[in-house]
Design a protein around this motif. Structure first.
Motif, PDB file in Angstrom:
ATOM      1  N   LEU A  47      -5.450  -2.915  -0.058  1.00  0.00           N
ATOM      2  CA  LEU A  47      -5.996  -2.000   1.202  1.00  0.00           C
ATOM      3  C   LEU A  47      -7.341  -1.321   0.855  1.00  0.00           C
ATOM      4  N   PHE A  48      -8.344  -1.393   1.778  1.00  0.00           N
ATOM      5  CA  PHE A  48      -9.858  -1.018   1.411  1.00  0.00           C
ATOM      6  C   PHE A  48      -9.954  -0.071   2.733  1.00  0.00           C
ATOM      7  N   PRO A  49     -10.400   1.234   2.083  1.00  0.00           N
ATOM      8  CA  PRO A  49     -10.713   2.223   3.147  1.00  0.00           C
ATOM      9  C   PRO A  49     -11.570   1.806   4.146  1.00  0.00           C
ATOM     10  N   PRO A  50     -11.761   2.427   5.390  1.00  0.00           N
ATOM     11  CA  PRO A  50     -12.803   2.271   6.416  1.00  0.00           C
ATOM     12  C   PRO A  50     -14.180   2.358   6.031  1.00  0.00           C
ATOM     13  N   THR A  51     -14.570   3.080   4.887  1.00  0.00           N
ATOM     14  CA  THR A  51     -15.671   3.416   4.404  1.00  0.00           C
ATOM     15  C   THR A  51     -16.411   2.387   3.557  1.00  0.00           C
ATOM     16  N   THR A  52     -15.503   1.389   3.112  1.00  0.00           N
ATOM     17  CA  THR A  52     -15.868   0.229   2.370  1.00  0.00           C
ATOM     18  C   THR A  52     -16.665  -0.823   3.207  1.00  0.00           C
ATOM     19  N   ALA A  73     -13.461 -13.701   1.169  1.00  0.00           N
ATOM     20  CA  ALA A  73     -13.120 -13.367  -0.187  1.00  0.00           C
ATOM     21  C   ALA A  73     -11.619 -13.377  -0.190  1.00  0.00           C
ATOM     22  N   ASP A  74     -10.785 -13.787  -1.120  1.00  0.00           N
ATOM     23  CA  ASP A  74      -9.312 -13.746  -1.678  1.00  0.00           C
ATOM     24  C   ASP A  74      -9.218 -13.006  -2.595  1.00  0.00           C
ATOM     25  N   CYS A  75      -8.754 -11.616  -2.273  1.00  0.00           N
ATOM     26  CA  CYS A  75      -8.410 -10.727  -3.368  1.00  0.00           C
ATOM     27  C   CYS A  75      -7.181 -11.080  -4.065  1.00  0.00           C
ATOM     28  N   PHE A  76      -6.458 -11.894  -3.805  1.00  0.00           N
ATOM     29  CA  PHE A  76      -5.408 -12.514  -4.589  1.00  0.00           C
ATOM     30  C   PHE A  76      -5.770 -13.964  -5.235  1.00  0.00           C
ATOM     31  N   ALA A  77      -7.043 -14.462  -5.419  1.00  0.00           N
ATOM     32  CA  ALA A  77      -7.341 -15.452  -5.871  1.00  0.00           C
ATOM     33  C   ALA A  77      -6.740 -15.903  -7.314  1.00  0.00           C
ATOM     34  N   GLY A  78      -6.324 -15.014  -8.274  1.00  0.00           N
ATOM     35  CA  GLY A  78      -5.747 -15.245  -9.512  1.00  0.00           C
ATOM     36  C   GLY A  78      -4.636 -14.844  -9.349  1.00  0.00           C
ATOM     37  N   TRP A  98      -6.557   0.364  -2.594  1.00  0.00           N
ATOM     38  CA  TRP A  98      -5.383   0.863  -2.738  1.00  0.00           C
ATOM     39  C   TRP A  98      -4.663  -0.387  -2.749  1.00  0.00           C
ATOM     40  N   GLU A  99      -3.371  -0.467  -3.590  1.00  0.00           N
ATOM     41  CA  GLU A  99      -2.509  -1.279  -3.698  1.00  0.00           C
ATOM     42  C   GLU A  99      -0.944  -0.759  -3.548  1.00  0.00           C
ATOM     43  N   CYS A 100      -0.001  -1.672  -2.992  1.00  0.00           N
ATOM     44  CA  CYS A 100       1.490  -1.205  -3.022  1.00  0.00           C
ATOM     45  C   CYS A 100       2.148  -2.370  -3.217  1.00  0.00           C
ATOM     46  N   GLU A 101       3.363  -2.375  -3.204  1.00  0.00           N
ATOM     47  CA  GLU A 101       4.474  -3.495  -3.273  1.00  0.00           C
ATOM     48  C   GLU A 101       5.513  -3.024  -2.094  1.00  0.00           C
ATOM     49  N   GLN A 102       5.554  -3.878  -1.224  1.00  0.00           N
ATOM     50  CA  GLN A 102       6.504  -3.598  -0.047  1.00  0.00           C
ATOM     51  C   GLN A 102       8.035  -4.608  -0.574  1.00  0.00           C
ATOM     52  N   MET A 103       8.902  -3.785  -0.777  1.00  0.00           N
ATOM     53  CA  MET A 103      10.196  -4.516  -0.772  1.00  0.00           C
ATOM     54  C   MET A 103      11.133  -4.483   0.466  1.00  0.00           C
ATOM     55  N   TRP A 114      -9.092   0.163   8.604  1.00  0.00           N
ATOM     56  CA  TRP A 114      -8.856  -0.307   7.097  1.00  0.00           C
ATOM     57  C   TRP A 114      -9.090  -1.726   6.909  1.00  0.00           C
ATOM     58  N   TRP A 115      -9.451  -2.192   5.845  1.00  0.00           N
ATOM     59  CA  TRP A 115      -9.146  -3.531   5.411  1.00  0.00           C
ATOM     60  C   TRP A 115      -8.001  -3.967   4.685  1.00  0.00           C
ATOM     61  N   TYR A 116      -7.447  -5.110   4.766  1.00  0.00           N
ATOM     62  CA  TYR A 116      -6.189  -5.222   3.898  1.00  0.00           C
ATOM     63  C   TYR A 116      -5.893  -6.930   3.875  1.00  0.00           C
ATOM     64  N   GLN A 117      -5.342  -7.255   2.637  1.00  0.00           N
ATOM     65  CA  GLN A 117      -4.763  -8.540   2.618  1.00  0.00           C
ATOM     66  C   GLN A 117      -3.534  -8.680   2.029  1.00  0.00           C
ATOM     67  N   THR A 118      -2.355  -9.342   2.128  1.00  0.00           N
ATOM     68  CA  THR A 118      -1.379  -9.503   1.694  1.00  0.00           C
ATOM     69  C   THR A 118      -0.862 -10.701   0.768  1.00  0.00           C
ATOM     70  N   TYR A 119      -0.071 -10.531  -0.198  1.00  0.00           N
ATOM     71  CA  TYR A 119       0.368 -11.870  -0.797  1.00  0.00           C
ATOM     72  C   TYR A 119       1.847 -11.559  -0.933  1.00  0.00           C
ATOM     73  N   ASP A 120       2.631 -12.886  -0.666  1.00  0.00           N
ATOM     74  CA  ASP A 120       3.935 -12.821  -0.559  1.00  0.00           C
ATOM     75  C   ASP A 120       4.526 -13.220  -1.782  1.00  0.00           C
TER      76      ASP A 120
END
Length: 177
Positions: A47-52, A73-78, A98-103, A114-120
């Motif tokens: 997640l990237f704050p709205p000030t980004t 852009a793909d934040c999880f390209a690697g 900001w990063e978090c892991e959702q279980m 806020w900007w966001y991207q997820t990776y399953d």
């Protein structure tokens, strides 16, 4: 998508699924963002704050139009443990992430702007919905503006269905690949 589910949405993603990097926008009246609760699997969030600045996330046109709510852009390209996005997008330079892991059982709240991207990491199933502004009767500091009385029970009306008789709600769903 426009970055905000309009209703409850069932999200299903296979291992490695990741939608586009996008901004959570205010497309539902009274909404202030959305929440996502994992029912099965594991999802990582960046997640990237709205000030980004949109240009720092490689948004086409620098995010100059209201419709610029998605980045190529793909934040999880690697993968989930690496930052390789700069190899494909040399202009990618956010100041804060900001990063978090959702279980399973965890909920993530994404505020509007806020900007966001997820990776399953695994097959993942979650439910998302927008959340709104203050509930009626609550003040900005969380206290009550007035005392609210419980509503009187509805009288038995011929043809009126009770909650037990209501039809089940149909959820929208989307596949993430």
């Amino acid at each position: 998508g426009d970055g905000l589910p309009l209703r409850r949405t069932l999200r299903l993603g296979g291992a490695g699924a990741r939608p586009a990097l996008r901004r959570c926008t205010l497309s539902a009246p009274g909404s202030e963002g959305f929440w996502d609760c994992a029912l099965l699997g594991r999802r990582r969030w960046r997640l990237f704050p709205p000030t980004t600045l949109p240009a720092a996330l490689c948004v086409p046109g620098g995010g100059s139009s209201a419709s610029s709510a998605e980045s190529p852009a793909d934040c999880f390209a690697g993968g989930p443990d690496a930052w390789a996005v700069q190899l494909q997008h040399t202009g990618f330079a956010p100041q804060e992430c900001w990063e978090c892991e959702q279980m399973m059982g965890d909920a993530v709240v994404v505020p509007a702007g806020w900007w966001y991207q997820t990776y399953d990491d695994d097959r993942t199933l979650s439910i998302s919905a927008p959340y709104g502004s203050l509930l009626p009767g609550l003040s900005d500091d969380g206290g009550r503006d007035e005392v609210l009385e419980a509503p009187a029970p509805l009288p038995d009306v011929p043809g009126h269905r009770t909650a037990e008789e209501e039809e089940p709600e149909v959820l929208e769903w989307e596949m993430c690949d």
